[in-house]
Design a protein around this motif. Structure first.
Motif, PDB file in Angstrom:
ATOM      1  N   GLU A  88      -2.118 -13.278   5.119  1.00 52.74           N
ATOM      2  CA  GLU A  88      -1.160 -13.225   4.008  1.00 52.74           C
ATOM      3  C   GLU A  88      -1.306 -11.925   3.213  1.00 52.74           C
ATOM      4  O   GLU A  88      -0.320 -11.225   2.944  1.00 52.74           O
ATOM      5  CB  GLU A  88      -1.366 -14.419   3.081  1.00 52.74           C
ATOM      6  CG  GLU A  88      -0.485 -14.392   1.837  1.00 52.74           C
ATOM      7  CD  GLU A  88      -0.838 -15.501   0.855  1.00 52.74           C
ATOM      8  OE1 GLU A  88      -0.297 -15.478  -0.273  1.00 52.74           O
ATOM      9  OE2 GLU A  88      -1.674 -16.369   1.201  1.00 52.74           O
ATOM     10  N   HIS A  89      -2.523 -11.601   2.825  1.00 48.21           N
ATOM     11  CA  HIS A  89      -2.719 -10.433   1.969  1.00 48.21           C
ATOM     12  C   HIS A  89      -2.663  -9.131   2.755  1.00 48.21           C
ATOM     13  O   HIS A  89      -2.229  -8.097   2.214  1.00 48.21           O
ATOM     14  CB  HIS A  89      -4.037 -10.569   1.212  1.00 48.21           C
ATOM     15  CG  HIS A  89      -4.006 -11.643   0.161  1.00 48.21           C
ATOM     16  ND1 HIS A  89      -3.448 -11.446  -1.086  1.00 48.21           N
ATOM     17  CD2 HIS A  89      -4.426 -12.937   0.189  1.00 48.21           C
ATOM     18  CE1 HIS A  89      -3.542 -12.556  -1.792  1.00 48.21           C
ATOM     19  NE2 HIS A  89      -4.124 -13.481  -1.036  1.00 48.21           N
TER      20      HIS A  89
ATOM     21  N   VAL B  24      -0.019  -6.006   1.841  1.00 44.41           N
ATOM     22  CA  VAL B  24      -0.384  -4.602   1.621  1.00 44.41           C
ATOM     23  C   VAL B  24       0.255  -3.675   2.648  1.00 44.41           C
ATOM     24  O   VAL B  24       0.773  -2.604   2.305  1.00 44.41           O
ATOM     25  CB  VAL B  24      -1.923  -4.447   1.639  1.00 44.41           C
ATOM     26  CG1 VAL B  24      -2.317  -2.966   1.585  1.00 44.41           C
ATOM     27  CG2 VAL B  24      -2.540  -5.195   0.456  1.00 44.41           C
ATOM     28  N   THR B  25       0.239  -4.077   3.913  1.00 47.11           N
ATOM     29  CA  THR B  25       0.659  -3.168   4.993  1.00 47.11           C
ATOM     30  C   THR B  25       2.037  -3.483   5.568  1.00 47.11           C
ATOM     31  O   THR B  25       2.560  -2.711   6.370  1.00 47.11           O
ATOM     32  CB  THR B  25      -0.345  -3.222   6.156  1.00 47.11           C
ATOM     33  OG1 THR B  25      -0.270  -4.513   6.787  1.00 47.11           O
ATOM     34  CG2 THR B  25      -1.765  -2.964   5.661  1.00 47.11           C
ATOM     35  N   SER B  26       2.602  -4.630   5.205  1.00 39.66           N
ATOM     36  CA  SER B  26       3.886  -5.109   5.747  1.00 39.66           C
ATOM     37  C   SER B  26       3.791  -5.483   7.225  1.00 39.66           C
ATOM     38  O   SER B  26       4.810  -5.542   7.918  1.00 39.66           O
ATOM     39  CB  SER B  26       4.998  -4.066   5.547  1.00 39.66           C
ATOM     40  OG  SER B  26       5.212  -3.818   4.178  1.00 39.66           O
TER      41      SER B  26
ATOM     42  N   GLY C 104       0.789  -1.224   0.000  1.00 39.74           N
ATOM     43  CA  GLY C 104       0.000   0.000   0.000  1.00 39.74           C
ATOM     44  C   GLY C 104       0.820   1.272   0.000  1.00 39.74           C
ATOM     45  O   GLY C 104       0.264   2.365   0.159  1.00 39.74           O
ATOM     46  N   LEU C 105       2.126   1.180  -0.174  1.00 38.44           N
ATOM     47  CA  LEU C 105       3.010   2.344  -0.239  1.00 38.44           C
ATOM     48  C   LEU C 105       4.090   2.049  -1.262  1.00 38.44           C
ATOM     49  O   LEU C 105       4.704   0.990  -1.230  1.00 38.44           O
ATOM     50  CB  LEU C 105       3.622   2.608   1.142  1.00 38.44           C
ATOM     51  CG  LEU C 105       4.547   3.807   1.336  1.00 38.44           C
ATOM     52  CD1 LEU C 105       4.549   4.235   2.808  1.00 38.44           C
ATOM     53  CD2 LEU C 105       5.984   3.487   0.916  1.00 38.44           C
TER      54      LEU C 105
ATOM     55  N   ARG D 191      -8.668  -9.124  -3.678  1.00 36.07           N
ATOM     56  CA  ARG D 191      -8.024  -9.159  -2.370  1.00 36.07           C
ATOM     57  C   ARG D 191      -7.745  -7.770  -1.820  1.00 36.07           C
ATOM     58  O   ARG D 191      -7.863  -7.533  -0.615  1.00 36.07           O
ATOM     59  CB  ARG D 191      -6.726  -9.965  -2.454  1.00 36.07           C
ATOM     60  CG  ARG D 191      -6.892 -11.421  -2.861  1.00 36.07           C
ATOM     61  CD  ARG D 191      -7.870 -12.161  -1.956  1.00 36.07           C
ATOM     62  NE  ARG D 191      -7.858 -13.594  -2.185  1.00 36.07           N
ATOM     63  CZ  ARG D 191      -8.779 -14.434  -1.726  1.00 36.07           C
ATOM     64  NH1 ARG D 191      -9.801 -13.957  -1.031  1.00 36.07           N
ATOM     65  NH2 ARG D 191      -8.689 -15.738  -1.961  1.00 36.07           N
ATOM     66  N   MET D 192      -7.341  -6.846  -2.699  1.00 40.31           N
ATOM     67  CA  MET D 192      -7.059  -5.485  -2.228  1.00 40.31           C
ATOM     68  C   MET D 192      -8.283  -4.862  -1.577  1.00 40.31           C
ATOM     69  O   MET D 192      -8.194  -4.221  -0.524  1.00 40.31           O
ATOM     70  CB  MET D 192      -6.579  -4.618  -3.393  1.00 40.31           C
ATOM     71  CG  MET D 192      -6.393  -3.141  -3.037  1.00 40.31           C
ATOM     72  SD  MET D 192      -5.050  -2.846  -1.863  1.00 40.31           S
ATOM     73  CE  MET D 192      -3.654  -2.847  -2.989  1.00 40.31           C
ATOM     74  N   ALA D 193      -9.450  -5.048  -2.178  1.00 38.61           N
ATOM     75  CA  ALA D 193     -10.673  -4.484  -1.613  1.00 38.61           C
ATOM     76  C   ALA D 193     -11.003  -5.126  -0.265  1.00 38.61           C
ATOM     77  O   ALA D 193     -11.441  -4.437   0.673  1.00 38.61           O
ATOM     78  CB  ALA D 193     -11.836  -4.676  -2.579  1.00 38.61           C
ATOM     79  N   GLN D 194     -10.794  -6.427  -0.151  1.00 37.77           N
ATOM     80  CA  GLN D 194     -11.073  -7.109   1.110  1.00 37.77           C
ATOM     81  C   GLN D 194     -10.125  -6.639   2.211  1.00 37.77           C
ATOM     82  O   GLN D 194     -10.542  -6.405   3.351  1.00 37.77           O
ATOM     83  CB  GLN D 194     -10.955  -8.620   0.909  1.00 37.77           C
ATOM     84  CG  GLN D 194     -12.061  -9.210   0.037  1.00 37.77           C
ATOM     85  CD  GLN D 194     -11.785 -10.648  -0.339  1.00 37.77           C
ATOM     86  OE1 GLN D 194     -10.745 -10.968  -0.926  1.00 37.77           O
ATOM     87  NE2 GLN D 194     -12.705 -11.540   0.010  1.00 37.77           N
ATOM     88  N   VAL D 195      -8.850  -6.477   1.873  1.00 40.08           N
ATOM     89  CA  VAL D 195      -7.888  -5.980   2.855  1.00 40.08           C
ATOM     90  C   VAL D 195      -8.231  -4.544   3.243  1.00 40.08           C
ATOM     91  O   VAL D 195      -8.141  -4.172   4.418  1.00 40.08           O
ATOM     92  CB  VAL D 195      -6.448  -6.058   2.296  1.00 40.08           C
ATOM     93  CG1 VAL D 195      -5.479  -5.302   3.198  1.00 40.08           C
ATOM     94  CG2 VAL D 195      -6.019  -7.516   2.163  1.00 40.08           C
ATOM     95  N   THR D 196      -8.645  -3.745   2.278  1.00 42.29           N
ATOM     96  CA  THR D 196      -9.014  -2.357   2.576  1.00 42.29           C
ATOM     97  C   THR D 196     -10.181  -2.306   3.552  1.00 42.29           C
ATOM     98  O   THR D 196     -10.209  -1.487   4.474  1.00 42.29           O
ATOM     99  CB  THR D 196      -9.369  -1.604   1.288  1.00 42.29           C
ATOM    100  OG1 THR D 196      -8.216  -1.591   0.425  1.00 42.29           O
ATOM    101  CG2 THR D 196      -9.777  -0.168   1.579  1.00 42.29           C
TER     102      THR D 196
END
Length: 307
Positions: free
Chosen positions: A226-227, A231-233, A129-130, A189-194
């Motif tokens: 995992e996801h 995204v966020t480390s 995410g960065l 996956r990005m939307a779910q993590v968000t």
């Protein structure tokens, strides 16, 4: 690059004093520092940050990102980061433009560009995410034109939306277009993590069940872990802990709470556990850390960053 020099002149003119200045253009901030700074812990909202002069270091979960006028920073989700200005002086201050990222604008633009090829970084772009990307003449030019609007405020209501759209277009057609399109489409996956990030951010002071959160966003616990880390480390629990500690620090620095009450307010039931985790993260006990920051120049900058 002439556009970067123009951008530096404009920011210096419209941000004559140190600090982070909200502009009349919606979602646009001008940032100035006449000196290097100590590391400051903040939760960075989704934004594009373009340095016109000087340099900065941003750290995310142990990974360092150095950027300057040659590279700009994109943050696509709320992330707890540490940042410090590494190159600045009164003669040549650190000058930066920050524009809040608008996912709705990105999504609308993405629909307008269905047939465009993906970026040359295809297959290598990270889902983190960065990320940093090359500051192109086109991006620097639209950034300078955005700040130049401040010289004619009557133009802002009509021209600012057009220039903000152009800036988002540059992101969608730039070096990391694949990553930006992934953000814009808000699916997978990005939307779910968000969604998971939004829940933790809104409920950081409540007990966190990763299993329940995973179910709420439609993932298994292992898949979310995992996801989320991709995204966020960091893991969901590490993310929550950083949000808690940073909010507790803000409460103490603004005088709203003492250490014990700040810990309790952010969800810690044990004062000793709060003190241990605070000292491990910030390097000092809550009381010593807040006293040091109130007495330092960096403390003033941190208080402003927390507003």
């Amino acid at each position: 690059m002439q556009a970067i020099r123009d951008l530096a002149d404009l920011i210096a003119r419209h941000a004559p004093d140190e600090g982070m200045h909200r502009s009349q253009v919606p979602g646009m901030w001008l940032i100035r520092s006449d000196r290097t700074t100590e590391p400051l812990h903040v939760v960075h909202a989704p934004a594009v940050c373009i340095i016109a002069q000087g340099a900065k270091l941003v750290s995310l979960a142990g990974s360092d990102f150095h950027y300057d006028p040659a590279k700009f920073l994109v943050v696509s989700v709320d992330l707890p980061v540490t940042g410090c200005v590494t190159q600045a002086s009164e003669e040549e201050p650190y000058l930066c433009l920050r524009v809040d990222l608008d996912p709705h604008m990105l999504a609308a633009l993405d629909l307008e560009l269905p047939g465009r090829p993906t970026s040359r970084a295809r297959g290598t772009a990270s889902s983190r995410g960065l990320f940093l990307s090359e500051t192109t003449p086109g991006l620097a030019d639209v950034a300078a034109r955005l700040v130049r609007l401040l010289e004619n405020p009557d133009d802002i209501p009509v021209l600012a939306p057009l220039l903000l759209k152009e800036l988002h277009y540059r992101l969608l057609t730039g070096e990391h277009a694949d990553v930006v399109r992934h953000i814009a489409r808000g699916e997978g996956r990005m939307a779910q993590v968000t969604r998971a990030i939004c829940w933790i951010k809104d409920n950081f002071n409540r007990p966190l069940s990763v299993e329940r959160l995973a179910g709420d966003v439609g993932m298994s616990s292992s898949t979310l872990h995992e996801h989320f880390k991709s995204v966020t480390s960091m893991s969901p629990l590490q993310y929550q802990k950083q949000l808690r500690l940073q909010e507790a620090r803000r409460l103490m620095l603004t005088g709203a709470k003492d250490a014990a009450r700040a810990g309790h307010a952010v969800g810690y039931e044990s004062s000793s556990q709060f003190s241990r985790e605070y000292a491990r993260f910030f390097g000092l006990s809550p009381g010593r850390d807040s006293t040091r920051l109130r007495q330092s120049q960096g403390g003033a900058s941190l208080l402003q960053a927390m507003r």
